[in-house]
Write a protein that holds these residues in place. Structure first.
Motif, PDB file in Angstrom:
ATOM      1  N   TYR A 105       0.819  -1.220   0.000  1.00 48.29           N
ATOM      2  CA  TYR A 105       0.000   0.000   0.000  1.00 48.29           C
ATOM      3  C   TYR A 105       0.852   1.269   0.000  1.00 48.29           C
ATOM      4  O   TYR A 105       0.583   2.220   0.732  1.00 48.29           O
ATOM      5  N   LEU A 106       1.886   1.262  -0.829  1.00 47.73           N
ATOM      6  CA  LEU A 106       2.768   2.432  -0.957  1.00 47.73           C
ATOM      7  C   LEU A 106       2.881   2.822  -2.432  1.00 47.73           C
ATOM      8  O   LEU A 106       2.405   2.108  -3.312  1.00 47.73           O
ATOM      9  N   ASN A 107       3.516   3.958  -2.699  1.00 50.93           N
ATOM     10  CA  ASN A 107       3.855   4.357  -4.067  1.00 50.93           C
ATOM     11  C   ASN A 107       5.345   4.110  -4.280  1.00 50.93           C
ATOM     12  O   ASN A 107       6.180   4.762  -3.655  1.00 50.93           O
ATOM     13  N   ALA A 108       5.671   3.176  -5.152  1.00 50.65           N
ATOM     14  CA  ALA A 108       7.070   2.833  -5.385  1.00 50.65           C
ATOM     15  C   ALA A 108       7.772   3.960  -6.137  1.00 50.65           C
ATOM     16  O   ALA A 108       7.168   4.629  -6.986  1.00 50.65           O
ATOM     17  N   TYR A 113       9.604  -0.823 -10.219  1.00 45.07           N
ATOM     18  CA  TYR A 113       8.257  -0.998  -9.684  1.00 45.07           C
ATOM     19  C   TYR A 113       7.327   0.201  -9.870  1.00 45.07           C
ATOM     20  O   TYR A 113       6.125   0.090  -9.682  1.00 45.07           O
ATOM     21  N   LYS A 114       7.880   1.369 -10.238  1.00 42.58           N
ATOM     22  CA  LYS A 114       7.060   2.579 -10.120  1.00 42.58           C
ATOM     23  C   LYS A 114       5.910   2.690 -11.118  1.00 42.58           C
ATOM     24  O   LYS A 114       4.976   3.440 -10.885  1.00 42.58           O
ATOM     25  N   LYS A 115       5.955   1.917 -12.203  1.00 44.79           N
ATOM     26  CA  LYS A 115       4.830   1.980 -13.147  1.00 44.79           C
ATOM     27  C   LYS A 115       3.556   1.338 -12.553  1.00 44.79           C
ATOM     28  O   LYS A 115       2.447   1.774 -12.832  1.00 44.79           O
ATOM     29  N   MET A 119      -0.058   1.316  -4.820  1.00 44.73           N
ATOM     30  CA  MET A 119      -1.290   0.954  -4.113  1.00 44.73           C
ATOM     31  C   MET A 119      -1.773   2.074  -3.194  1.00 44.73           C
ATOM     32  O   MET A 119      -2.963   2.174  -2.913  1.00 44.73           O
ATOM     33  N   TYR A 120      -0.853   2.932  -2.716  1.00 46.66           N
ATOM     34  CA  TYR A 120      -1.262   4.043  -1.841  1.00 46.66           C
ATOM     35  C   TYR A 120      -2.189   4.992  -2.605  1.00 46.66           C
ATOM     36  O   TYR A 120      -3.301   5.294  -2.138  1.00 46.66           O
ATOM     37  N   LEU A 189      10.335  -2.975   1.393  1.00 44.67           N
ATOM     38  CA  LEU A 189      10.208  -1.511   1.326  1.00 44.67           C
ATOM     39  C   LEU A 189      11.401  -0.878   0.612  1.00 44.67           C
ATOM     40  O   LEU A 189      11.231   0.036  -0.199  1.00 44.67           O
ATOM     41  N   LYS A 190      12.606  -1.381   0.905  1.00 38.06           N
ATOM     42  CA  LYS A 190      13.800  -0.825   0.248  1.00 38.06           C
ATOM     43  C   LYS A 190      13.789  -1.106  -1.254  1.00 38.06           C
ATOM     44  O   LYS A 190      14.261  -0.298  -2.048  1.00 38.06           O
TER      45      LYS A 190
END
Lengths: 279, 279
Positions: A105-108, A113-115, A119-120, A189-190
């Motif tokens: 539930y984060l923004n990569a 992964y950023k595309k 989920m946030y 997370l990293k």
């Protein structure tokens, strides 16, 4: 914005529906379930449940035992998937992430992964808007709350305390509470965010709760004493936050583990907790 | 005879346990779940649930919503698999059988299936004895009942009305009620039993109920009016049996389909129905 109805099943006088839609935020097709409570004079309020690692939009609605209590409390449930699906990055990764079933539930920000792994924004913006628009005649969109389990408990905590204007109440089952100090969660997370400590803290509930300065709020958290991830979850860290604006009730449930048999046992308590703020 | 504990999870104050054992009747390893209700002064009675086509020992215990009501009624649940597993015959067959997930709770006579497909003897003899022995200190083995869903509703009806000395009460969700007159069920039955009509009638609830001559018994049957198999199940045929020793309550549940969201909705009614005869 359009959604496609995939299936519908009557349940406890209301209706469980599964939908799919094309997500711009995640650049993939996503599915979600809703529970529409039985018709009543009052429009139902909305309660989101965020699932844990490996979960799809199906686990909670099938195993959580929530519909009967949502029916009693006139609550419209929203059950999203826990991560983007069918995307190239991540399918090969492990259960704890990064990758499929482990969106955290984060923004990569990392290139790989950023595309897709946003989920946030998906939960707080795209799906929030979609639900509030598509179901505006059926629900009271002024009253929305959020809860979740494990990785989804972490997501619900982060999302609520950074967006307390959007939600009325918050609770969590066995949340990952201090992912920076959990081996597998910090690794995930990293991978999404890089090594910058301040970026990681943005998605660590102990830090997010510490910096919360909104109106005073009650927070209900359960954890089983036989939880196989007890030491990883670090739920007791939430107590140490000691933010005057957060009234934490942390319950250690004797002998319960991490699974849905435990979650279903305390589902009534959580839905009735949210009902106090939603009704 | 020995059983192996695979997992245990606390649920509604009691315990869900999964076991495996080597079945002589089925010539394969089988798994089952039990729910042990919270400790009380009185030993719990025993209630078997037989699952439908494609189901394993997991579907009902995860999705049926039964543990909370079993806890309230002091009932020990037994949740067997619906068919032999990992055996050479049948893995290639379709969802409606013959083959894996489609044992129809009968004893096969045809050569291809008779080594493994003996779910009737498994439920009424081997598992019955095993449960009564392994859990004799924990349960009241004098009081046992049975219910089921779809193919498992058919199994429960056949098993109860041929063995009313073994069980105290019987109910069914959406049972296959007249398989001889259902295209896919009769195909499966003929594969197991051959074409002899009298052999097929031995496992057809309308015939089994017709020939029942035991003590007067109440029978609760539910079916959803939106059941996607409504025409195949022929539940209304049970009404036509008109056996003076069977007091049938057949409920058409408006708008419900065939799945576990429907089953979970009426689980309370069924467990409380059995509780009348078990407590």
């Amino acid at each position: 914005m359009s959604i496609k109805l995939l299936s519908t099943s009557k349940c406890f006088g209301g209706e469980i529906r599964r939908y799919s839609h094309q997500s711009d935020t995640l650049s993939c097709e996503m599915k979600f379930h809703v529970y529409v409570p039985p018709k009543s004079d009052k429009k139902p309020s909305i309660l989101y449940f965020l699932g844990g690692l490996t979960c799809t939009d199906e686990n909670f609605i099938q195993k959580g035992g929530a519909p009967q209590y949502a029916a009693n409390c006139n609550i419209f449930l929203v059950c999203p998937d826990s991560s983007p699906r069918g995307v190239p990055a991540g399918e090969e990764d492990c259960w704890s992430g990064p990758g499929a079933g482990a969106g955290y539930y984060l923004n990569a920000s990392n290139e790989k992964y950023k595309k897709h792994y946003n989920m946030y924004d998906y939960i707080t913006k795209e799906l929030y808007t979609l639900i509030s628009t598509e179901f505006k005649d059926l629900t009271n969109t002024e009253k929305q709350s959020i809860f979740g389990h494990s990785m989804g408990g972490m997501g619900a905590l982060n999302i609520f305390f950074k967006n307390s204007n959007l939600y009325k109440s918050i609770s969590a089952f066995s949340p990952i509470s201090n992912p920076i100090n959990c081996e597998w969660a910090s690794k995930a997370l990293k991978s999404y965010l890089g090594d910058d400590q301040s970026k990681l803290e943005e998605y660590d509930p102990t830090f997010v709760l510490k910096s919360y300065s909104g109106p005073k709020v009650d927070l209900l958290v359960d954890i089983g004493t036989a939880d196989e991830f007890f030491n990883d979850l670090k739920v007791d860290k939430l107590k140490e936050v000691n933010n005057q604006n957060i009234n934490l009730t942390l319950r250690h449930q004797d002998g319960y583990n991490h699974g849905y048999f435990y979650v279903s046992t305390f589902m009534k308590d959580h839905i009735e907790f949210h009902s106090k703020y939603l009704n």
